[in-house]
Design a protein around this motif. Structure first.
Motif, short mmCIF file in Angstrom:
data_model
loop_
_atom_site.label_atom_id
_atom_site.label_comp_id
_atom_site.label_asym_id
_atom_site.label_seq_id
_atom_site.Cartn_x
_atom_site.Cartn_y
_atom_site.Cartn_z
N TYR A 108 0.80 -1.24 -0.10
CA TYR A 108 -0.05 -0.10 0.07
C TYR A 108 0.83 1.41 -0.05
N GLY A 109 2.30 1.20 -0.21
CA GLY A 109 2.89 2.41 0.01
C GLY A 109 2.84 3.26 0.98
N MET A 110 3.02 2.44 2.13
CA MET A 110 2.75 3.30 3.46
C MET A 110 4.43 3.27 4.03
N ILE A 111 5.47 3.04 3.40
CA ILE A 111 6.73 3.31 3.86
C ILE A 111 7.14 4.58 2.88
N HIS A 112 7.26 5.60 3.48
CA HIS A 112 7.95 7.00 2.70
C HIS A 112 9.26 7.20 3.25
N PRO A 113 10.44 6.49 2.45
CA PRO A 113 11.66 6.64 2.85
C PRO A 113 12.24 8.12 3.05
N GLN A 114 11.90 9.11 2.30
CA GLN A 114 12.26 10.42 2.78
C GLN A 114 11.79 11.02 3.67
N ALA A 115 10.72 10.57 4.41
CA ALA A 115 10.25 10.81 5.71
C ALA A 115 10.69 10.25 6.74
N ASP A 116 10.74 8.86 6.73
CA ASP A 116 11.24 7.85 7.79
C ASP A 116 11.27 6.62 7.23
N PRO A 117 12.49 5.89 6.78
CA PRO A 117 12.54 4.51 6.20
C PRO A 117 12.26 3.50 7.34
N SER A 118 12.03 3.69 8.38
CA SER A 118 11.85 2.91 9.45
C SER A 118 10.51 2.42 9.77
N VAL A 119 9.68 3.64 9.64
CA VAL A 119 8.30 3.21 10.04
C VAL A 119 7.20 3.61 9.02
N THR A 120 6.06 3.10 9.25
CA THR A 120 4.98 3.44 8.31
C THR A 120 4.39 5.17 8.62
N VAL A 121 3.86 5.82 7.38
CA VAL A 121 3.24 6.96 7.63
C VAL A 121 1.97 6.53 8.30
N ARG A 122 1.18 7.64 8.54
CA ARG A 122 -0.36 7.54 8.94
C ARG A 122 -1.15 7.57 7.70
N ALA A 123 -1.19 6.55 6.98
CA ALA A 123 -2.09 6.48 5.76
C ALA A 123 -3.36 5.92 5.99
N VAL A 124 -4.32 6.57 5.23
CA VAL A 124 -5.58 6.42 5.40
C VAL A 124 -6.33 6.21 4.19
N PHE A 125 -7.15 4.85 3.85
CA PHE A 125 -7.65 4.62 2.69
C PHE A 125 -9.31 4.51 2.92
N VAL A 126 -10.13 4.84 2.26
CA VAL A 126 -11.48 4.61 2.26
C VAL A 126 -11.96 3.95 1.29
N ILE A 127 -12.16 2.71 1.14
CA ILE A 127 -12.81 1.78 0.04
C ILE A 127 -14.05 1.53 0.14
N ASP A 128 -14.50 1.49 -1.36
CA ASP A 128 -16.08 1.21 -1.30
C ASP A 128 -16.34 -0.16 -1.47
N PRO A 129 -17.69 -0.60 -1.67
CA PRO A 129 -18.03 -1.92 -1.55
C PRO A 129 -17.62 -2.50 -2.89
N ALA A 130 -17.25 -1.89 -3.83
CA ALA A 130 -16.71 -2.59 -5.12
C ALA A 130 -15.15 -2.84 -5.01
N LYS A 131 -14.59 -2.48 -3.81
CA LYS A 131 -13.21 -2.52 -3.39
C LYS A 131 -12.35 -1.56 -4.22
N LYS A 132 -12.80 -0.23 -4.37
CA LYS A 132 -12.27 0.54 -5.16
C LYS A 132 -11.94 1.72 -3.97
N ILE A 133 -10.58 2.29 -4.20
CA ILE A 133 -10.10 3.26 -3.54
C ILE A 133 -10.90 4.54 -3.81
N ARG A 134 -11.44 5.08 -2.77
CA ARG A 134 -12.05 6.42 -2.94
C ARG A 134 -11.66 7.56 -2.26
N LEU A 135 -10.77 7.49 -1.15
CA LEU A 135 -10.09 8.61 -0.66
C LEU A 135 -8.65 8.18 -0.01
N ILE A 136 -7.74 8.87 -0.23
CA ILE A 136 -6.56 8.56 0.37
C ILE A 136 -6.01 9.97 1.07
#
Length: 210
Positions: A108-136
């Motif tokens: 899901y691309g939650m590791i942003h090396p330029q911010a901090d390569p050792s931890v995930t960023v605080r990512a948010v994904f809203v996903i609809d019933p068709a499994k489509k990503i609707r908000l990031i």
């Protein structure tokens, strides 16, 4: 991997505090709120997870299943849950995915090396019933999320899926919405017989029945 709006949310099979989860199967026909945490036993995450646990009835009312992720093991998640309940007054009532191999974080691309390569960023994904990503949404590790805004955005997504409208700046449920510019005046009269306030031909505000 860079995910974009409209793409199918990647499926995965991973252990969690609720046992093994196959993501698409777990979502079923519901909306999903998938959000990540840099690591366990961190102060901001502790407050966030407690807040989502308190807000679980609000997510349920919208047909949304919350699910979190942290790059630690399930045993650590369960120990953290005790801290969350003791400090925030609410225990986890939704799954928290274990991702010690960072498989899902990378997917899901939650590791942003330029911010901090050792931890995930605080990512948010809203996903609809068709499994489509609707908000990031992407927050840096030190900035806590505003879950009232996330609920507001979900309300907007669900309303605009159901009606030919858009929601204006700072909109909250019950306030006027914008008639889609794609609707002709005749189509708008048929769909919105209550009438509207026209500020410009492309900016028509309407109150929806409650």
């Amino acid at each position: 991997m860079t995910l974009q709006l409209g793409q199918t949310a990647p499926d995965f099979h991973q252990d969690s505090t609720h046992g093994p989860i196959r993501f698409h199967e777990w979502l079923g026909s519901s909306w999903g709120l998938f959000f990540s945490h840099p690591k366990n036993f961190t102060p901001v995450c502790t407050t966030e997870l407690g807040e989502v646990a308190r807000l679980k009835p609000a997510f349920d009312a919208r047909g949304v299943k919350p699910i979190g992720l942290s790059v630690d093991a399930v045993d650590s998640h369960r120990a953290w849950d005790r801290d969350i309940e003791e400090t925030q007054g609410a225990a986890l009532n939704f799954p928290l995915i274990a991702d010690p191999d960072r498989k899902v974080a990378e997917l899901y691309g939650m590791i942003h090396p330029q911010a901090d390569p050792s931890v995930t960023v605080r990512a948010v994904f809203v996903i609809d019933p068709a499994k489509k990503i609707r908000l990031i949404l992407t927050y840096p590790p030190a900035t806590g999320r505003n879950f009232a805004e996330i609920l507001r955005a979900i309300d907007s997504l669900q309303l605009t899926d159901a009606e030919k409208v858009a929601t204006p700046v700072n909109w909250t449920p019950g306030e006027a919405v914008i008639i889609a510019p794609s609707l002709s005046e005749a189509e708008a009269r048929e769909r919105f017989p209550q009438g509207w306030r026209e500020q410009r031909p492309y900016l028509r505000l309407v109150d929806l029945p409650r």
